[in-house]
Design an enzyme around this catalytic site. Structure first.
Site, PDB file in Angstrom:
ATOM      1  N   ASN A  45     -10.136   0.404  -5.268  1.00 57.07           N
ATOM      2  CA  ASN A  45     -10.803   0.633  -3.951  1.00 57.07           C
ATOM      3  C   ASN A  45     -12.376   0.711  -4.097  1.00 57.07           C
ATOM      4  O   ASN A  45     -12.885   1.087  -5.191  1.00 57.07           O
ATOM      5  CB  ASN A  45     -10.514   1.931  -3.194  1.00 57.07           C
ATOM      6  N   CYS A  56      -9.911  -1.635   0.458  1.00 57.14           N
ATOM      7  CA  CYS A  56      -8.730  -1.027  -0.099  1.00 57.14           C
ATOM      8  C   CYS A  56      -8.561  -1.979  -1.664  1.00 57.14           C
ATOM      9  O   CYS A  56      -8.790  -2.821  -1.659  1.00 57.14           O
ATOM     10  CB  CYS A  56      -7.599  -1.103   0.430  1.00 57.14           C
ATOM     11  N   GLU A  58      -6.066  -3.072  -2.376  1.00 57.03           N
ATOM     12  CA  GLU A  58      -4.849  -4.387  -2.452  1.00 57.03           C
ATOM     13  C   GLU A  58      -5.814  -5.194  -1.985  1.00 57.03           C
ATOM     14  O   GLU A  58      -5.402  -6.588  -2.520  1.00 57.03           O
ATOM     15  CB  GLU A  58      -3.879  -3.945  -1.279  1.00 57.03           C
TER      16      GLU A  58
HETATM   17  N1  THU Z   1      -7.014   2.986  -0.162  1.00 61.89           N
HETATM   18  C1  THU Z   1      -6.640   2.272  -0.796  1.00 61.89           C
HETATM   19  O1  THU Z   1      -7.479   1.710  -1.783  1.00 61.89           O
HETATM   20  N2  THU Z   1      -5.570   1.872  -0.703  1.00 61.89           N
HETATM   21  C2  THU Z   1      -4.486   2.195   0.349  1.00 61.89           C
HETATM   22  O2  THU Z   1      -3.590   1.607   0.413  1.00 61.89           O
HETATM   23  C3  THU Z   1      -4.744   3.314   0.859  1.00 61.89           C
HETATM   24  C4  THU Z   1      -6.149   3.649   0.949  1.00 61.89           C
HETATM   25  C5  THU Z   1      -8.603   3.714  -0.426  1.00 61.89           C
HETATM   26  C6  THU Z   1      -9.174   3.814   0.906  1.00 61.89           C
HETATM   27  C7  THU Z   1     -10.233   4.651   0.474  1.00 61.89           C
HETATM   28  O3  THU Z   1     -11.597   4.213  -0.488  1.00 61.89           O
HETATM   29  C8  THU Z   1      -9.572   5.707  -0.149  1.00 61.89           C
HETATM   30  O4  THU Z   1      -8.386   5.126  -0.544  1.00 61.89           O
HETATM   31  C9  THU Z   1      -9.398   6.913   0.670  1.00 61.89           C
HETATM   32  O5  THU Z   1      -8.683   6.481   2.029  1.00 61.89           O
END
Ligand code: THU
Length: 133
Positions: A45, A56, A58
């Site tokens: 992220n 994110c 992903e």
């Molecule tokens: N986050 C992700 O990278 N992937 C997910 O599927 C869930 C949330 C990250 C976004 C943000 O930087 C942190 O987790 C907290 O929500």
């Protein structure tokens, strides 16, 4: 998660988690997936002072997938917090659906599931074709 690929993906995701840029939430996420041709792609992220534009883990993974030649995802997992497997958020399930479809295997805290299990009744390209007529 007995197949060796899951261990490989877990290690890759945890290594990527270390590289996360998460100064605002302090919640680091790493994601890794296998492609049908054997490639492994991943991401972490990347947050932003404008919180809403955070990427994110992903997003990075899908970007690497496409930038390195595309293909269908077969196995996916992401880790958060202390490095345990966590569920991908709803938006990212849609991203994964596009490149893995219903049969993509997703490791979850509740065992290995399919995309069909974790995103039932998904919006898909077929909906667009209906609107085209
Ligand atoms: N986050 C992700 O990278 N992937 C997910 O599927 C869930 C949330 C990250 C976004 C943000 O930087 C942190 O987790 C907290 O929500």
């Amino acid at each position: 998660m007995d197949e060796p690929i899951w261990q490989e993906l877990l290690e890759r995701a945890r290594a990527l988690q270390e590289r996360a840029y998460a100064p605002y939430s302090r919640y680091r996420v790493g994601a890794a997936a296998q492609v049908e041709d054997g490639r492994v792609v991943g991401g972490c992220n990347v947050e932003n002072a404008a919180y809403g534009v955070t990427l994110c883990a992903e997003c990075g993974l899908i970007s690497e997938l496409v930038a390195t030649g595309g293909g269908r995802l077969t196995h996916f997992l992401c880790v958060g917090g202390l490095g345990d497997v966590v569920m991908p958020c709803g938006r990212c399930r849609q991203l994964l659906w596009e490149h893995g479809g219903p049969a993509l295997l997703v490791a979850t805290p509740h065992g290995v599931k399919t995309m069909q299990d974790v995103l039932p009744d998904a919006f898909d390209v077929e909906e667009l074709q209906e609107a085209d007529t």
